[in-house]
Design a protein around this motif. Sequence first.
Motif, mmCIF file in Angstrom:
data_model
loop_
_atom_site.group_PDB
_atom_site.id
_atom_site.type_symbol
_atom_site.label_atom_id
_atom_site.label_comp_id
_atom_site.label_asym_id
_atom_site.label_seq_id
_atom_site.Cartn_x
_atom_site.Cartn_y
_atom_site.Cartn_z
ATOM 1 N N LYS A 43 -4.629 -4.107 -4.635
ATOM 2 C CA LYS A 43 -5.977 -3.528 -4.614
ATOM 3 C C LYS A 43 -6.961 -4.506 -3.989
ATOM 4 O O LYS A 43 -7.771 -4.133 -3.143
ATOM 5 C CB LYS A 43 -6.439 -3.168 -6.021
ATOM 6 C CG LYS A 43 -7.860 -2.650 -6.061
ATOM 7 C CD LYS A 43 -8.324 -2.364 -7.474
ATOM 8 C CE LYS A 43 -9.770 -1.958 -7.454
ATOM 9 N NZ LYS A 43 -10.003 -0.620 -7.910
ATOM 10 N N ALA A 44 -6.891 -5.767 -4.391
ATOM 11 C CA ALA A 44 -7.796 -6.786 -3.846
ATOM 12 C C ALA A 44 -7.614 -6.916 -2.335
ATOM 13 O O ALA A 44 -8.594 -6.961 -1.583
ATOM 14 C CB ALA A 44 -7.561 -8.131 -4.532
ATOM 15 N N THR A 45 -6.387 -6.951 -1.898
ATOM 16 C CA THR A 45 -6.102 -7.088 -0.472
ATOM 17 C C THR A 45 -6.593 -5.871 0.303
ATOM 18 O O THR A 45 -7.221 -6.007 1.360
ATOM 19 C CB THR A 45 -4.594 -7.297 -0.245
ATOM 20 O OG1 THR A 45 -4.193 -8.490 -0.928
ATOM 21 C CG2 THR A 45 -4.256 -7.421 1.229
ATOM 22 N N PHE A 48 -10.351 -5.916 0.588
ATOM 23 C CA PHE A 48 -10.784 -6.948 1.529
ATOM 24 C C PHE A 48 -10.573 -6.485 2.971
ATOM 25 O O PHE A 48 -11.457 -6.612 3.823
ATOM 26 C CB PHE A 48 -10.027 -8.251 1.260
ATOM 27 C CG PHE A 48 -10.413 -9.369 2.176
ATOM 28 C CD1 PHE A 48 -11.610 -10.041 2.013
ATOM 29 C CD2 PHE A 48 -9.577 -9.763 3.199
ATOM 30 C CE1 PHE A 48 -11.972 -11.082 2.859
ATOM 31 C CE2 PHE A 48 -9.914 -10.792 4.061
ATOM 32 C CZ PHE A 48 -11.120 -11.457 3.883
ATOM 33 N N GLN A 49 -9.414 -5.907 3.226
ATOM 34 C CA GLN A 49 -9.101 -5.431 4.572
ATOM 35 C C GLN A 49 -9.995 -4.266 4.994
ATOM 36 O O GLN A 49 -10.235 -4.062 6.179
ATOM 37 C CB GLN A 49 -7.624 -5.038 4.669
ATOM 38 C CG GLN A 49 -6.699 -6.223 4.602
ATOM 39 C CD GLN A 49 -5.230 -5.841 4.551
ATOM 40 O OE1 GLN A 49 -4.873 -4.686 4.297
ATOM 41 N NE2 GLN A 49 -4.359 -6.820 4.771
ATOM 42 N N ALA A 50 -10.504 -3.533 4.002
ATOM 43 C CA ALA A 50 -11.405 -2.418 4.289
ATOM 44 C C ALA A 50 -12.852 -2.887 4.471
ATOM 45 O O ALA A 50 -13.727 -2.075 4.740
ATOM 46 C CB ALA A 50 -11.325 -1.381 3.178
ATOM 47 N N GLY A 51 -13.071 -4.191 4.290
ATOM 48 C CA GLY A 51 -14.400 -4.740 4.528
ATOM 49 C C GLY A 51 -15.267 -4.934 3.303
ATOM 50 O O GLY A 51 -16.447 -5.245 3.430
ATOM 51 N N SER A 52 -14.697 -4.764 2.115
ATOM 52 C CA SER A 52 -15.487 -4.974 0.897
ATOM 53 C C SER A 52 -15.814 -6.458 0.726
ATOM 54 O O SER A 52 -14.951 -7.305 0.958
ATOM 55 C CB SER A 52 -14.719 -4.502 -0.342
ATOM 56 O OG SER A 52 -14.502 -3.122 -0.298
#
Length: 75
Positions: A43-45, A48-52
């Motif tokens: 979920k974290a990754t 992050f990859q989605a720009g959060s």
Amino acid sequence: LFPRQRNIFLDQKNRPQISCGFRHLCENLGVQYKGLHSLRRGKATAMFQAGSPIIDISKQLGHSHEETTKLYIKQ
């Protein structure tokens, strides 16, 4: 996602049922089981990859320090 919490039912081998159920689900789907904690890391990754922003990811995971969250993110 934390089987050490109270009121979790245990199986015959004293393992949390949720962990065993997830393991069996992975086996039935032909997916490699890496443990429930891998869902938090995933979920974290993904976030992050989605720009959060890291701060938002930290809040979602319940971390009080962004440095802890950074350890979860697979780059």
